[in-house]
Enzyme design. Structure first.
Site, PDB file in Angstrom:
ATOM      1  N   SER A 182       0.808  -1.220   0.000  1.00  0.00           N
ATOM      2  CA  SER A 182       0.000   0.000   0.000  1.00  0.00           C
ATOM      3  C   SER A 182       0.838   1.266   0.000  1.00  0.00           C
ATOM      4  O   SER A 182       1.903   1.325   0.636  1.00  0.00           O
ATOM      5  CB  SER A 182      -0.917   0.001   1.228  1.00  0.00           C
ATOM      6  N   GLU A 238       0.103   3.682   1.671  1.00  0.00           N
ATOM      7  CA  GLU A 238       0.070   4.151   3.055  1.00  0.00           C
ATOM      8  C   GLU A 238       1.394   3.875   3.763  1.00  0.00           C
ATOM      9  O   GLU A 238       1.679   4.466   4.798  1.00  0.00           O
ATOM     10  CB  GLU A 238      -1.082   3.506   3.818  1.00  0.00           C
ATOM     11  N   TYR A 296      -2.577   0.860  10.176  1.00  0.00           N
ATOM     12  CA  TYR A 296      -2.704   0.127   8.909  1.00  0.00           C
ATOM     13  C   TYR A 296      -1.422   0.250   8.087  1.00  0.00           C
ATOM     14  O   TYR A 296      -0.908  -0.746   7.558  1.00  0.00           O
ATOM     15  CB  TYR A 296      -3.896   0.661   8.111  1.00  0.00           C
TER      16      TYR A 296
END
Length: 309
Positions: A122, A124, A145
């Site tokens: 990801s 992120e 996350y």
């Protein structure tokens, strides 16, 4: 050719399975059993695939899934993927995303060591690292996350280097579609616009409108996943559109689709502001374009219109 897909009931899982079936790949879909049905996105495919019940936190079920399916390809899309919720359930997020990836890698190492492995990493993971971000950008995650995805990503790299697992990571920037879950901001916006346009609501409450994201379509990103598996040598690739828009841009376009002024309906609610924000994610997908010959086919404007419609 046989493929095992985890996270099969999510938006990306459903698009991936459709693409695999088009290529005559036999698909085994890992599904987490629940008291209510959670297979809506793949119900139209059930007679074409084999469902295997399992859980990323249960190594025994993953061992069974890999041993039973004997896959040539393993796609790990499973995650507790809602960033906002990861602050309320940090341990669960780490268990599913990082621990689950480790469990699956061990199952592959023991029962299908020659299978190719795809990890859905990801953007992120980059967090507060300045844009644009590519495969060499340092990780600085800003949420549980993001931390969990970083741990999973590094674990996949470790198994590739230590055990020779043919594992590739697709570092996916934000990918959306009409199949996106209602808890995600893009679906919250498009659904909210539809309610307001149909006279069923008058306002939409949101958090930070200034955050910028590189948004693409989940279908395009699953095309990239398959292209990674078709390569002889495993590697890691950033997948994104290379264009960033703010949440405000998304909101403005969504309301414009139905002829409304967003400023007359949107309220800023502090309850939706995250403890630590990721301000600007922008992909540098040069490597994917060069080595995979991959490019997105669906634009940001087309994506927003599809979701609102």
């Amino acid at each position: 050719m046989k493929a095992l897909v985890t996270g099969s009931t999510g938006q990306s899982g459903s698009y991936l399975i459709e693409l695999l079936l088009e290529q005559n790949v036999e698909v085994f879909a890992l599904v987490r059993r629940s008291s209510i049905g959670n297979t809506q996105r793949i119900d139209h495919l059930k007679d074409k695939i084999t469902l295997i019940f399992g859980d990323m936190c249960d190594p025994c079920s993953l061992n069974h899934a890999v041993n039973y399916s004997k896959p040539d390809w393993v796609f790990n899309l499973a995650a507790m993927s809602f960033v906002g919720e990861s602050w309320r359930q940090p341990k669960y997020t780490l268990d599913v995303v990082a621990g689950g990836t480790l469990n699956l890698l061990e199952a592959v190492r023991n029962y299908a060591p020659n299978a190719k492995f795809y990890q859905a990493s990801s953007s992120e993971m980059f967090g507060s690292s300045p844009p644009p971000q590519n495969e060499l950008t340092p990780f600085h995650p800003r949420s549980p996350y993001g931390v969990a995805k970083t741990a999973a990503h590094l674990m996949v790299q470790n198994y590739r280097e230590s055990y020779g697992i043919q594992a590739s990571c697709g570092i996916l920037f934000n990918h959306e579609s009409k199949r996106r879950g209602i808890e995600f901001v893009t679906r919250k916006v498009s659904h909210g616009v539809a309610l307001i346009a149909n006279g069923k609501a008058t306002e939409l409450r949101l958090g930070n409108l200034d955050a910028k994201r590189d948004w693409g379509h989940s279908f395009d990103y699953m095309r990239a996943a398959i292209l990674m598996m078709l390569r002889d040598k495993p590697d890691d690739y950033v997948i994104g559109s290379e264009v960033a828009y703010s949440v405000r841009d998304f909101v403005s376009l969504a309301f414009a689709r139905v002829g409304l002024d967003w400023e007359e309906h949107v309220l800023i609610d502090p309850a939706f502001v995250r403890p630590a924000e990721v301000n600007h994610l922008l992909a540098d997908a040069t490597k994917a374009k060069r080595e995979l010959s991959w490019r997105p086919t669906i634009t940001f404007h087309q994506l927003v219109n599809e979701m609102v419609d």
